[in-house]
Design a protein around this motif. Structure first.
Motif, PDB file in Angstrom:
ATOM      1  N   ASN A 119       0.836  -1.203   0.000  1.00 31.31           N
ATOM      2  CA  ASN A 119       0.000   0.000   0.000  1.00 31.31           C
ATOM      3  C   ASN A 119       0.868   1.249   0.000  1.00 31.31           C
ATOM      4  N   ALA A 120       0.221   2.365  -0.296  1.00 29.77           N
ATOM      5  CA  ALA A 120       0.846   3.683  -0.145  1.00 29.77           C
ATOM      6  C   ALA A 120       0.354   4.232   1.191  1.00 29.77           C
ATOM      7  N   ALA A 121       1.253   4.841   1.948  1.00 36.06           N
ATOM      8  CA  ALA A 121       0.851   5.313   3.277  1.00 36.06           C
ATOM      9  C   ALA A 121       1.599   6.597   3.635  1.00 36.06           C
ATOM     10  N   GLY A 122       0.996   7.358   4.543  1.00 37.70           N
ATOM     11  CA  GLY A 122       1.633   8.576   5.045  1.00 37.70           C
ATOM     12  C   GLY A 122       2.361   8.258   6.343  1.00 37.70           C
ATOM     13  N   SER A 123       3.529   8.875   6.558  1.00 34.24           N
ATOM     14  CA  SER A 123       4.279   8.531   7.772  1.00 34.24           C
ATOM     15  C   SER A 123       3.963   9.479   8.912  1.00 34.24           C
ATOM     16  N   ASN A 203     -10.794  11.261   2.889  1.00 29.00           N
ATOM     17  CA  ASN A 203      -9.987  12.457   3.165  1.00 29.00           C
ATOM     18  C   ASN A 203      -8.723  12.056   3.906  1.00 29.00           C
ATOM     19  N   PHE A 204      -7.661  12.848   3.686  1.00 27.04           N
ATOM     20  CA  PHE A 204      -6.436  12.669   4.461  1.00 27.04           C
ATOM     21  C   PHE A 204      -6.670  13.267   5.865  1.00 27.04           C
ATOM     22  N   GLU A 205      -5.703  13.068   6.759  1.00 27.78           N
ATOM     23  CA  GLU A 205      -5.906  13.390   8.174  1.00 27.78           C
ATOM     24  C   GLU A 205      -5.888  14.894   8.458  1.00 27.78           C
ATOM     25  N   LYS A 248       4.774  12.655   4.272  1.00 30.60           N
ATOM     26  CA  LYS A 248       4.739  12.805   5.731  1.00 30.60           C
ATOM     27  C   LYS A 248       3.362  13.357   6.070  1.00 30.60           C
ATOM     28  N   VAL A 249       2.745  12.821   7.097  1.00 28.65           N
ATOM     29  CA  VAL A 249       1.442  13.343   7.507  1.00 28.65           C
ATOM     30  C   VAL A 249       1.699  14.627   8.302  1.00 28.65           C
ATOM     31  N   VAL A 250       1.008  15.685   7.940  1.00 30.75           N
ATOM     32  CA  VAL A 250       1.259  16.982   8.582  1.00 30.75           C
ATOM     33  C   VAL A 250       0.774  16.939  10.034  1.00 30.75           C
ATOM     34  N   GLY A 263       0.641  13.183  -5.831  1.00 32.15           N
ATOM     35  CA  GLY A 263       1.950  13.064  -5.176  1.00 32.15           C
ATOM     36  C   GLY A 263       2.189  11.639  -4.694  1.00 32.15           C
ATOM     37  N   VAL A 264       1.128  11.015  -4.195  1.00 31.24           N
ATOM     38  CA  VAL A 264       1.218   9.625  -3.722  1.00 31.24           C
ATOM     39  C   VAL A 264       1.607   8.713  -4.892  1.00 31.24           C
ATOM     40  N   LEU A 265       0.941   8.912  -6.048  1.00 34.83           N
ATOM     41  CA  LEU A 265       1.221   8.064  -7.216  1.00 34.83           C
ATOM     42  C   LEU A 265       2.635   8.302  -7.737  1.00 34.83           C
TER      43      LEU A 265
HETATM   44  N1  LIG Z   1      -4.917   8.091   5.374  1.00 34.40           N
HETATM   45  C1  LIG Z   1      -3.863   8.290   4.589  1.00 34.40           C
HETATM   46  N2  LIG Z   1      -3.676   7.510   3.521  1.00 34.40           N
HETATM   47  C2  LIG Z   1      -2.599   7.737   2.738  1.00 34.40           C
HETATM   48  N3  LIG Z   1      -2.180   7.119   1.647  1.00 34.40           N
HETATM   49  C3  LIG Z   1      -1.034   7.720   1.229  1.00 34.40           C
HETATM   50  N4  LIG Z   1      -0.726   8.730   2.048  1.00 34.40           N
HETATM   51  C4  LIG Z   1      -1.689   8.765   3.010  1.00 34.40           C
HETATM   52  C5  LIG Z   1      -1.908   9.592   4.153  1.00 34.40           C
HETATM   53  O1  LIG Z   1      -1.159  10.528   4.449  1.00 34.40           O
HETATM   54  N5  LIG Z   1      -3.008   9.304   4.896  1.00 34.40           N
END
Ligand SMILES: Nc1nc2[nH]cnc2c(=O)[nH]1
Ligand SMILES: O=P(O)(O)O[C@@H]1C[C@H](O)[C@@H](CO)O1
Length: 297
Positions: A119-123, A203-205, A248-250, A263-265
């Protein structure tokens, strides 16, 4: 009554889908791979491919998110028979959790023994930077904690027990082997283990949510994976998971950065080769236990 009909139909449907796929391809996969946002190119590396658009597979849901092509690709990686989802289903698309995880039960019925999730994720962890790759050690399934769990409803005993354990759901041997391979490939500096949390999205956080997750010990946050892993563990599949850190999660009100899906892609594209190398080597070197006795068939 509603749940009984629901359960009956979903169980019948996964069998029908698995039977259809087995009638269309000679591949009998041992490993299934679910590609996260921007990571679908992993599927392109399979040899001797047979591929199917989700829209052509009976009973399969449709992908609606950019970066999730919507193809199921069968083929070989390092001599192991694999099936790869080029695009996954998310709860925020409006799919029920049963639909979101439907392919996992189809994989079980096909004879798959190990599931790879990416998966793609925010840190949230200060030590994880965009472009880093986190080996998932454990997860927090936030929707699951409040009852949004794909295992809700009557239990299908053919697949697994009513109350499955989730401790140790990310296989320790595979995690160790992945780290060893990362060292040999010279990318160990990009990699560390951590805890992934699934939130509902889309939505993002907010900053307050990010701070809460950070305080709770979450290293990376995303919008998928946990339901698939719950269903896979329920039916006895071995699981390995990777999060590509795309942003990075703000967490600060002073920070003017903001995250977006493009940006994620983009980070997915930049790191796709490394993720692909890691997954390929790991699949090549891992042992297959053949413990999918396929009781669910
Ligand atoms: N919830 C969440 N999902 C993501 N997927 C990629 N980046 C993020 C993020 O910052 N937050
Ligand atoms: O399918 P994954 O979990 O990789 O997708 C993440 C979460 C959202 O779907 C999307 C946000 O950019 O990326």
């Amino acid at each position: 009554m509603f749940w009984e009909i629901f359960d009956f139909l979903s169980s019948k449907c996964s069998t029908k889908t698995a039977d259809w796929l087995m009638s269309q391809t000679k591949h009998r996969p041992q490993v299934a791979i679910i590609c996260g946002s921007g990571l679908g190119m992993l599927a392109d590396t399979l040899k001797c491919q047979d591929s199917f658009a989700y829209s052509d597979i009976p009973g399969f849901p449709q992908s609606t998110v950019q970066g999730h092509a919507g193809r199921l690709v069968f083929g070989e990686l390092k001599g192991k028979s694999c099936v790869c989802m080029q695009g996954r289903f998310h709860m925020y698309e409006g799919h029920s959790l049963l639909k979101t995880t439907f392919p996992v039960r189809v994989f079980k019925l096909l004879g798959v023994e190990t599931l790879f999730v990416t998966n793609a994720a925010g840190s949230l962890a200060d030590c994880l930077q965009p472009g880093d790759i986190m080996i998932i050690k454990d997860h927090v399934n936030f929707p699951g904690l409040v009852g949004l769990n794909p295992l809700c409803g009557p239990n299908d005993d053919k697949f697994g027990p009513r109350f499955p354990a989730m401790s140790g759901c990310y296989d320790k041997n595979l995690r160790c082997l992945a780290m060893e391979i990362a060292k040999q490939l010279g990318v160990a500096g990009l990699m560390q283990e951590g805890v992934y949390a699934m939130v509902g999205g889309p939505n993002f956080e907010t900053i307050a949510e990010a701070r809460l997750l950070h305080r709770l010990g979450v290293d990376a946050v995303g919008m998928s994976t946990a339901p698939e892993v719950v269903v896979a563990t329920h039916c006895g599949l071995r699981v390995f998971g990777l999060s590509l850190i795309t942003n990075k999660v703000v967490k600060s009100y002073e920070d003017s950065d903001s995250v977006n899906h493009e940006g994620v892609l983009e980070v997915g594209r930049l790191r796709s080769h490394t993720v692909q190398q890691l997954v390929t080597e790991l699949i090549g070197r891992m042992e297959i236990n053949n413990n999918n006795t396929n009781n669910a068939a």
